[in-house]
Design an enzyme around this catalytic site. Structure first.
Site, PDB file in Angstrom:
ATOM      1  N   ASP A  37     111.039  34.924 -11.575  1.00 30.62           N
ATOM      2  CA  ASP A  37     112.429  35.075 -12.016  1.00 30.62           C
ATOM      3  C   ASP A  37     113.121  33.732 -11.813  1.00 30.62           C
ATOM      4  O   ASP A  37     112.888  33.079 -10.795  1.00 30.62           O
ATOM      5  CB  ASP A  37     113.134  36.169 -11.205  1.00 30.62           C
ATOM      6  CG  ASP A  37     114.376  36.718 -11.883  1.00 30.62           C
ATOM      7  OD1 ASP A  37     115.302  35.910 -12.167  1.00 30.62           O
ATOM      8  OD2 ASP A  37     114.443  37.933 -12.134  1.00 30.62           O
ATOM      9  N   ASN A  65     120.207  35.396 -14.115  1.00 33.39           N
ATOM     10  CA  ASN A  65     121.055  36.588 -14.228  1.00 33.39           C
ATOM     11  C   ASN A  65     120.640  37.618 -13.178  1.00 33.39           C
ATOM     12  O   ASN A  65     120.607  38.818 -13.436  1.00 33.39           O
ATOM     13  CB  ASN A  65     120.968  37.189 -15.633  1.00 33.39           C
ATOM     14  CG  ASN A  65     122.082  38.190 -15.889  1.00 33.39           C
ATOM     15  OD1 ASN A  65     123.184  38.053 -15.370  1.00 33.39           O
ATOM     16  ND2 ASN A  65     121.794  39.218 -16.670  1.00 33.39           N
ATOM     17  N   ASP A  83     111.292  28.831 -14.309  1.00 31.99           N
ATOM     18  CA  ASP A  83     111.890  28.950 -15.640  1.00 31.99           C
ATOM     19  C   ASP A  83     110.736  28.963 -16.642  1.00 31.99           C
ATOM     20  O   ASP A  83     110.036  27.960 -16.817  1.00 31.99           O
ATOM     21  CB  ASP A  83     112.823  27.763 -15.897  1.00 31.99           C
ATOM     22  CG  ASP A  83     113.568  27.885 -17.220  1.00 31.99           C
ATOM     23  OD1 ASP A  83     113.104  28.622 -18.112  1.00 31.99           O
ATOM     24  OD2 ASP A  83     114.607  27.220 -17.370  1.00 31.99           O
ATOM     25  N   LYS A 130     119.740  39.015 -22.875  1.00 30.99           N
ATOM     26  CA  LYS A 130     119.747  40.377 -23.413  1.00 30.99           C
ATOM     27  C   LYS A 130     121.093  40.891 -23.926  1.00 30.99           C
ATOM     28  O   LYS A 130     121.238  42.091 -24.141  1.00 30.99           O
ATOM     29  CB  LYS A 130     119.216  41.345 -22.356  1.00 30.99           C
ATOM     30  CG  LYS A 130     120.061  41.417 -21.089  1.00 30.99           C
ATOM     31  CD  LYS A 130     119.443  42.370 -20.061  1.00 30.99           C
ATOM     32  CE  LYS A 130     120.230  42.442 -18.777  1.00 30.99           C
ATOM     33  NZ  LYS A 130     121.563  43.017 -18.911  1.00 30.99           N
ATOM     34  N   SER A 166     113.035  46.721 -27.691  1.00 31.91           N
ATOM     35  CA  SER A 166     114.351  47.344 -27.774  1.00 31.91           C
ATOM     36  C   SER A 166     114.491  48.143 -29.065  1.00 31.91           C
ATOM     37  O   SER A 166     113.888  47.813 -30.081  1.00 31.91           O
ATOM     38  CB  SER A 166     115.416  46.241 -27.747  1.00 31.91           C
ATOM     39  OG  SER A 166     116.674  46.733 -28.136  1.00 31.91           O
ATOM     40  N   TYR A 205     119.706  38.506 -30.759  1.00 32.64           N
ATOM     41  CA  TYR A 205     118.971  39.208 -29.703  1.00 32.64           C
ATOM     42  C   TYR A 205     117.964  40.178 -30.309  1.00 32.64           C
ATOM     43  O   TYR A 205     116.779  40.178 -29.958  1.00 32.64           O
ATOM     44  CB  TYR A 205     119.930  39.972 -28.781  1.00 32.64           C
ATOM     45  CG  TYR A 205     119.221  40.989 -27.922  1.00 32.64           C
ATOM     46  CD1 TYR A 205     118.439  40.587 -26.846  1.00 32.64           C
ATOM     47  CD2 TYR A 205     119.302  42.355 -28.215  1.00 32.64           C
ATOM     48  CE1 TYR A 205     117.758  41.516 -26.068  1.00 32.64           C
ATOM     49  CE2 TYR A 205     118.618  43.288 -27.450  1.00 32.64           C
ATOM     50  CZ  TYR A 205     117.858  42.865 -26.381  1.00 32.64           C
ATOM     51  OH  TYR A 205     117.172  43.793 -25.634  1.00 32.64           O
ATOM     52  N   LYS A 264     113.538  40.295 -30.412  1.00 32.16           N
ATOM     53  CA  LYS A 264     112.650  41.421 -30.090  1.00 32.16           C
ATOM     54  C   LYS A 264     111.703  41.707 -31.261  1.00 32.16           C
ATOM     55  O   LYS A 264     110.519  41.990 -31.064  1.00 32.16           O
ATOM     56  CB  LYS A 264     113.461  42.663 -29.713  1.00 32.16           C
ATOM     57  CG  LYS A 264     114.239  42.520 -28.415  1.00 32.16           C
ATOM     58  CD  LYS A 264     113.335  42.170 -27.233  1.00 32.16           C
ATOM     59  CE  LYS A 264     114.092  42.086 -25.924  1.00 32.16           C
ATOM     60  NZ  LYS A 264     113.243  41.634 -24.801  1.00 32.16           N
ATOM     61  N   PHE A 312     115.906  52.358 -25.284  1.00 33.39           N
ATOM     62  CA  PHE A 312     117.234  52.637 -25.779  1.00 33.39           C
ATOM     63  C   PHE A 312     118.208  52.074 -24.725  1.00 33.39           C
ATOM     64  O   PHE A 312     118.080  50.914 -24.376  1.00 33.39           O
ATOM     65  CB  PHE A 312     117.339  54.114 -26.166  1.00 33.39           C
ATOM     66  CG  PHE A 312     116.661  54.337 -27.515  1.00 33.39           C
ATOM     67  CD1 PHE A 312     117.402  54.557 -28.654  1.00 33.39           C
ATOM     68  CD2 PHE A 312     115.282  54.196 -27.653  1.00 33.39           C
ATOM     69  CE1 PHE A 312     116.788  54.678 -29.913  1.00 33.39           C
ATOM     70  CE2 PHE A 312     114.663  54.314 -28.890  1.00 33.39           C
ATOM     71  CZ  PHE A 312     115.419  54.551 -30.020  1.00 33.39           C
ATOM     72  N   LEU A 333     127.983  48.506 -21.349  1.00 35.30           N
ATOM     73  CA  LEU A 333     129.062  49.481 -21.148  1.00 35.30           C
ATOM     74  C   LEU A 333     129.195  49.953 -19.699  1.00 35.30           C
ATOM     75  O   LEU A 333     130.291  49.907 -19.127  1.00 35.30           O
ATOM     76  CB  LEU A 333     128.837  50.689 -22.071  1.00 35.30           C
ATOM     77  CG  LEU A 333     129.825  51.854 -21.889  1.00 35.30           C
ATOM     78  CD1 LEU A 333     131.248  51.420 -22.210  1.00 35.30           C
ATOM     79  CD2 LEU A 333     129.410  53.044 -22.760  1.00 35.30           C
ATOM     80  N   SER A 392     137.442  47.965 -22.644  1.00 35.27           N
ATOM     81  CA  SER A 392     137.637  47.917 -24.099  1.00 35.27           C
ATOM     82  C   SER A 392     136.547  48.739 -24.778  1.00 35.27           C
ATOM     83  O   SER A 392     135.355  48.546 -24.517  1.00 35.27           O
ATOM     84  CB  SER A 392     137.565  46.468 -24.607  1.00 35.27           C
ATOM     85  OG  SER A 392     138.642  45.714 -24.094  1.00 35.27           O
ATOM     86  N   PHE A 420     134.858  49.312 -28.234  1.00 33.04           N
ATOM     87  CA  PHE A 420     134.785  48.538 -29.479  1.00 33.04           C
ATOM     88  C   PHE A 420     134.638  49.444 -30.699  1.00 33.04           C
ATOM     89  O   PHE A 420     133.542  49.822 -31.075  1.00 33.04           O
ATOM     90  CB  PHE A 420     133.622  47.540 -29.410  1.00 33.04           C
ATOM     91  CG  PHE A 420     133.784  46.512 -28.321  1.00 33.04           C
ATOM     92  CD1 PHE A 420     134.681  45.460 -28.457  1.00 33.04           C
ATOM     93  CD2 PHE A 420     133.062  46.612 -27.141  1.00 33.04           C
ATOM     94  CE1 PHE A 420     134.844  44.521 -27.447  1.00 33.04           C
ATOM     95  CE2 PHE A 420     133.209  45.674 -26.130  1.00 33.04           C
ATOM     96  CZ  PHE A 420     134.110  44.630 -26.281  1.00 33.04           C
TER      97      PHE A 420
END
Length: 335
Positions: free
Chosen positions: A32, A36, A59, A85, A125, A150, A154, A178, A200, A216, A218
């Site tokens: 890693d 992030n 990296d 991501k 994804s 993104y 994938k 998902f 979210l 917010s 969207f």
């Protein structure tokens, strides 16, 4: 004991998968770059499992470092999570996404080819489907032009793996996730985005905790019952267990072809407003939210048909949406 390399193993899905691997008595090595994630997650993994995986801060965009790692370590399989991501960010920074997500994949596969290594699981994804014509989405749904860089990484990633499997005899599985949410039952690991959350649920929990002033939402003009976008939200622990099932399938050579792909979700769609209401009901927290304009790159609705994963991997989800939301809130409260 099989030694499994987990790239991005201190990230959200990676760390939960490392826990499940250790619980299943695999030997685990983590790579890693901490772009992030946080190094403290390593201690949390040890607290949960009683085992501390080997860790390398590398990296994967630096080919020489990837090569050096493989020259020093024998690996029996790879689960590859390491990638940028965020859909919205990828629209703003496409070159960063292509360099990171494609370059690191190619370097890993080159090492596997040169050293005749096998068993590769790719973190894919549902974005590969774009806006599907039919719901729920099956693995037979056409791969449409990606809605974001993104999503495109994938799609391209799967194509690269498929070509490598064909040319070099590699056995690989792509898991098309998902929407992973939630946290470990111990609340020792969970989703911890650095900076402003792009997904979210962490935005929901941070708003409830007072870290963010307002959530917010969207768009409320989508063609859905309440006008907000629909997604298939899967508990991260269920998702982690799907990786163990896929890995066992490869190790035991039960795969039908040398490149397979499976949908990994719950099979149920929930709208953004339904998530907000479920969170409020489950946690007794009120959320301050407002409707804003749509976000570029988002599709209207996506939820999985998981029949093939259920039957061929012998895997299915066990945890409810409410359990996932409550675990995410308990994780947030501990921060």
């Amino acid at each position: 004991m099989k030694k499994i390399l987990v790239t991005g193993g201190l990230g959200f899905i990676g760390s939960h998968t490392v826990v499940e691997l250790l619980n299943a008595n695999f030997d685990v090595v983590i790579i890693d770059d901490l772009s992030n994630s946080k190094i403290e997650v390593l201690d949390s993994i040890q607290e949960i499992t009683g085992k501390k995986p080997d860790f390398f801060n590398i990296d994967l965009r630096v080919k020489e470092k990837v090569n050096h790692f493989f020259s020093e370590n024998h690996i029996d399989g790879i689960i590859h999570f390491a990638a940028f991501k965020a859909v919205g960010e990828s629209v703003q920074k496409p070159l960063d996404y292509y360099e990171n997500n494609i370059g690191s994949l190619v370097y890993l596969l080159q090492e596997m080819r040169d050293r005749k290594l096998d068993n590769f699981i790719f973190s894919s994804s549902c974005t590969v489907y774009g806006q599907a014509d039919e719901l729920p989405i099956t693995e037979n749904a056409p791969i449409k032009p990606a809605e974001s860089p993104y999503g495109n990484t994938k799609q391209i990633g799967e194509e690269i793996i498929k070509d490598t499997c064909k040319a070099n005899g590699l056995n690989a599985i792509a898991l098309r996730y998902f929407n992973p949410i939630g946290a470990h039952d111990t609340a020792k690991i969970g989703e911890l985005p650095l900076g402003v959350p792009q997904n979210l649920i962490p935005y929901v929990t941070q708003t409830a905790a007072g870290i963010r002033e307002q959530l917010s939402i969207f768009g409320d003009d989508y063609d859905t019952p309440d006008g907000t976008a629909i997604r298939d939200y899967i508990h991260v622990v269920d998702l982690a267990k799907a990786h163990i099932a896929a890995l066992q399938r490869l190790i035991e050579k039960k795969n039908d072809t040398n490149f397979e792909f499976f949908n990994v979700g719950t099979g149920k769609g929930s709208s953004v407003l339904e998530i907000v209401k479920a969170f409020e009901n489950t946690t007794q927290q009120n959320l301050n939210y407002k409707i804003v304009g749509r976000r570029e790159g988002d599709v209207t609705a996506a939820y999985a048909d998981t029949t093939i994963a259920n039957e061929q991997l012998g895997w299915k989800t066990e945890k409810t949406l409410e359990e996932a939301l409550l675990s995410a809130w308990k994780w947030q409260e501990k921060q």
